[in-house]
Design an enzyme around this catalytic site. Structure first.
Site, PDB file in Angstrom:
ATOM      1  N   CYS A 114       0.730  -1.113   0.014  1.00 41.07           N
ATOM      2  CA  CYS A 114       0.050  -0.041   0.099  1.00 41.07           C
ATOM      3  C   CYS A 114       0.789   1.251  -0.014  1.00 41.07           C
ATOM      4  O   CYS A 114       0.253   2.215  -0.347  1.00 41.07           O
ATOM      5  CB  CYS A 114      -0.799  -0.196   1.159  1.00 41.07           C
ATOM      6  N   HIS A 255      -3.601   6.833   2.699  1.00 40.61           N
ATOM      7  CA  HIS A 255      -3.839   5.720   2.135  1.00 40.61           C
ATOM      8  C   HIS A 255      -5.376   5.185   2.674  1.00 40.61           C
ATOM      9  O   HIS A 255      -5.461   5.462   4.015  1.00 40.61           O
ATOM     10  CB  HIS A 255      -2.872   4.670   2.571  1.00 40.61           C
ATOM     11  N   ASN A 285     -10.319  -0.375  -0.275  1.00 40.53           N
ATOM     12  CA  ASN A 285      -8.753  -0.503  -0.309  1.00 40.53           C
ATOM     13  C   ASN A 285      -8.310  -0.658  -1.417  1.00 40.53           C
ATOM     14  O   ASN A 285      -8.349  -1.890  -2.007  1.00 40.53           O
ATOM     15  CB  ASN A 285      -8.231  -1.100   1.090  1.00 40.53           C
TER      16      ASN A 285
HETATM   17  O1  UT7 Z   1      -3.958  -1.564   3.417  1.00 41.03           O
HETATM   18  C1  UT7 Z   1      -3.106  -2.304   4.166  1.00 41.03           C
HETATM   19  C2  UT7 Z   1      -3.300  -2.133   5.343  1.00 41.03           C
HETATM   20  N1  UT7 Z   1      -4.223  -2.710   6.068  1.00 41.03           N
HETATM   21  C3  UT7 Z   1      -4.841  -2.017   7.223  1.00 41.03           C
HETATM   22  O2  UT7 Z   1      -4.437  -1.083   7.379  1.00 41.03           O
HETATM   23  C4  UT7 Z   1      -6.216  -2.787   7.643  1.00 41.03           C
HETATM   24  C5  UT7 Z   1      -6.140  -2.769   9.073  1.00 41.03           C
HETATM   25  N2  UT7 Z   1      -7.065  -3.440   9.808  1.00 41.03           N
HETATM   26  C6  UT7 Z   1      -8.450  -3.053   9.847  1.00 41.03           C
HETATM   27  O3  UT7 Z   1      -8.695  -2.236   9.043  1.00 41.03           O
HETATM   28  C7  UT7 Z   1      -9.340  -3.737  10.572  1.00 41.03           C
HETATM   29  O4  UT7 Z   1      -8.681  -4.611  11.605  1.00 41.03           O
HETATM   30  C8  UT7 Z   1     -10.487  -4.618  10.033  1.00 41.03           C
HETATM   31  C9  UT7 Z   1     -11.468  -3.825   9.171  1.00 41.03           C
HETATM   32  C10 UT7 Z   1      -9.833  -5.573   8.938  1.00 41.03           C
HETATM   33  C11 UT7 Z   1     -11.205  -5.750  10.807  1.00 41.03           C
HETATM   34  O5  UT7 Z   1     -11.755  -4.557  11.795  1.00 41.03           O
HETATM   35  P1  UT7 Z   1     -11.728  -4.956  13.526  1.00 41.03           P
HETATM   36  O6  UT7 Z   1     -12.444  -4.113  14.230  1.00 41.03           O
HETATM   37  O7  UT7 Z   1     -10.173  -4.935  13.580  1.00 41.03           O
HETATM   38  O8  UT7 Z   1     -12.501  -6.455  13.684  1.00 41.03           O
HETATM   39  P2  UT7 Z   1     -11.566  -7.635  14.127  1.00 41.03           P
HETATM   40  O9  UT7 Z   1     -10.803  -8.440  13.096  1.00 41.03           O
HETATM   41  O10 UT7 Z   1     -11.259  -7.447  15.596  1.00 41.03           O
HETATM   42  O11 UT7 Z   1     -13.101  -8.767  14.202  1.00 41.03           O
HETATM   43  C12 UT7 Z   1     -14.103  -8.392  15.045  1.00 41.03           C
HETATM   44  C13 UT7 Z   1     -15.211  -9.284  14.835  1.00 41.03           C
HETATM   45  C14 UT7 Z   1     -14.812 -10.871  14.810  1.00 41.03           C
HETATM   46  O12 UT7 Z   1     -15.779 -11.501  15.323  1.00 41.03           O
HETATM   47  P3  UT7 Z   1     -15.568 -11.986  16.933  1.00 41.03           P
HETATM   48  O13 UT7 Z   1     -14.392 -13.121  16.758  1.00 41.03           O
HETATM   49  O14 UT7 Z   1     -15.401 -10.953  17.751  1.00 41.03           O
HETATM   50  O15 UT7 Z   1     -16.895 -13.040  17.114  1.00 41.03           O
HETATM   51  C15 UT7 Z   1     -14.610 -11.099  13.196  1.00 41.03           C
HETATM   52  O16 UT7 Z   1     -14.945 -12.414  13.068  1.00 41.03           O
HETATM   53  O17 UT7 Z   1     -15.787  -8.956  13.843  1.00 41.03           O
HETATM   54  C16 UT7 Z   1     -15.757 -10.390  12.623  1.00 41.03           C
HETATM   55  N3  UT7 Z   1     -15.841  -9.921  11.531  1.00 41.03           N
HETATM   56  C17 UT7 Z   1     -16.544  -9.718  10.668  1.00 41.03           C
HETATM   57  N4  UT7 Z   1     -18.155  -9.688  11.021  1.00 41.03           N
HETATM   58  C18 UT7 Z   1     -18.837  -9.182   9.925  1.00 41.03           C
HETATM   59  C19 UT7 Z   1     -14.464  -9.834  10.542  1.00 41.03           C
HETATM   60  N5  UT7 Z   1     -15.062  -9.424   9.326  1.00 41.03           N
HETATM   61  C20 UT7 Z   1     -16.396  -9.236   9.489  1.00 41.03           C
HETATM   62  C21 UT7 Z   1     -17.045  -8.950   8.429  1.00 41.03           C
HETATM   63  N6  UT7 Z   1     -18.455  -9.080   8.620  1.00 41.03           N
HETATM   64  N7  UT7 Z   1     -16.638  -8.858   6.997  1.00 41.03           N
END
Ligand code: UT7
Length: 328
Positions: A114, A255, A285
């Site tokens: 990125c 980004h 993204n």
């Molecule tokens: O561009 C390159 C660099 N990339 C980034 O900068 C991305 C950085 N990371 C992020 O933007 C975030 O971490 C994400 C958007 C990828 C994820 O968001 P989060 O708030 O960190 O969610 P999480 O991974 O902690 O997951 C929270 C919950 C989980 O469920 P449980 O385990 O709490 O029951 C996930 O399974 O949300 C669940 N989850 C979803 N639920 C519905 C993960 N993806 C989804 C989804 N829809 N698409």
């Protein structure tokens, strides 16, 4: 004396097909509410089956060349940030060069995920500073939908396809200029964001293909935390190097990975969100393409004006991150 480089023109291209959050709800166990609240993304663009990365790059490049009133034959170099080249070999920039109808000039890819566009722009700037090149085409182009696991809700809701480009030319007395750029890499989180198979470490096998190890895998939380921290510090470094402060920044073009990351960077830098160019809601993204697409949109709709100071910052796999401060 060469005063450095300036952005003489910007361009971008996004494929016509729109994939909405509602459509993703039919593919994986997700919801528009979750995607919108956790990322800020509403929809993203998906390339047509016959399109490849160099096609997207070509459209963006032609627009940037036109805005710079430059013919492709006047270019001295093409640098492209991409992690989704047309083929693993050769460089995607070679295909772009061919499509632009030029040959002989250096054309190469930068693999900084990125951060690829900011890396590429910094390289172009250095070549112009030393007098080794005059006109450099800098591109960020990605076709992430081809390396996405469409069964993994953790990643498939995040990415989109697109391309952006700028033409760098020598700065002149009183013209705009790239004021500073800072590039960084830290390999402690390599496994938190990668495409595991298809390289020398893990050649792609039938089993690997079945497990979709040729697609992007990410531990989102790891990347989120480091993104907020490093994007803020790299932005400050670029400002320090130019002797400027956050108050001097007219626009921040970050980004576009997550609206919550952008909001936290805004708080840390003390630059209000209204001075950020944000289009993640419409494109998701797009990795190295996200900054040049956002910049081009803001230039074309009149938000970013000649003479203004623009700060760019990006972070992605590697972990690689970068910042650049530009007077337009
Ligand atoms: O561009 C390159 C660099 N990339 C980034 O900068 C991305 C950085 N990371 C992020 O933007 C975030 O971490 C994400 C958007 C990828 C994820 O968001 P989060 O708030 O960190 O969610 P999480 O991974 O902690 O997951 C929270 C919950 C989980 O469920 P449980 O385990 O709490 O029951 C996930 O399974 O949300 C669940 N989850 C979803 N639920 C519905 C993960 N993806 C989804 C989804 N829809 N698409």
């Amino acid at each position: 004396m060469v005063l450095g480089s300036r952005i003489a023109g910007t361009g971008s291209y996004a494929p016509a097909k729109v994939l909405t959050n509602a459509e993703l709800e039919r593919l994986v166990d997700t919801s528009d509410a979750w995607i919108s609240e956790r990322t800020g993304i509403k929809e993203r663009r998906i390339a047509a089956p016959e399109e490849c990365t160099s096609d997207l790059a070509l459209r963006a490049s032609r627009a940037a060349l036109e805005a710079a009133s430059l013919d492709a034959r006047e270019l001295d170099m093409i640098v492209m940030g991409t992690i989704t080249p047309d083929r693993q070999l050769p460089a995607c920039a070679a295909y772009l060069q061919q499509k632009l109808g030029v040959s002989g000039i250096p054309a190469f890819d930068i693999s900084a995920a990125c951060a690829g566009f900011v890396y590429a722009m910094s390289i172009g700037d250095q070549f112009i500073r030393t007098g080794a090149a005059r006109n450099v085409l800098v591109v960020g182009a990605e076709l992430l939908s081809r390396v996405t696991n469409w069964m993994d809700r953790n990643t498939c809701v995040l990415f989109g396809d697109g391309a952006g480009a700028v033409v760098l030319t020598p700065a002149t007395e009183g013209s705009g200029r790239v004021l500073s750029s800072k590039l960084h890499t830290d390999a402690t989180l390599t496994e938190s964001l990668c495409i595991p198979a298809g390289g020398s470490r893990e050649p792609l096998t039938h089993a690997g293909l079945d497990e979709r190890r040729n697609t992007v895998q990410m531990v989102g939380n790891d990347i989120f935390r480091i993104a907020v921290k490093n994007l803020s510090s790299a932005s400050r470094s670029a400002l320090d190097a130019a002797g400027l402060t956050p108050e001097d920044v007219d626009w921040l073009v970050p980004h576009q990975a997550n609206l919550r990351i952008i909001a936290q960077v805004s708080t840390r830098l003390g630059i209000p969100l209204e001075r950020f160019v944000v289009n993640i809601d419409r494109y998701g993204n797009t990795s190295s393409a996200s900054i040049p697409i956002a910049l081009d949109e803001a230039v074309r709709d009149g938000r970013v004006k000649s003479g203004q100071t623009v700060l760019m910052c990006a972070l992605g796999a590697g972990i690689s991150w970068a910042s650049a401060l530009v007077r337009l």
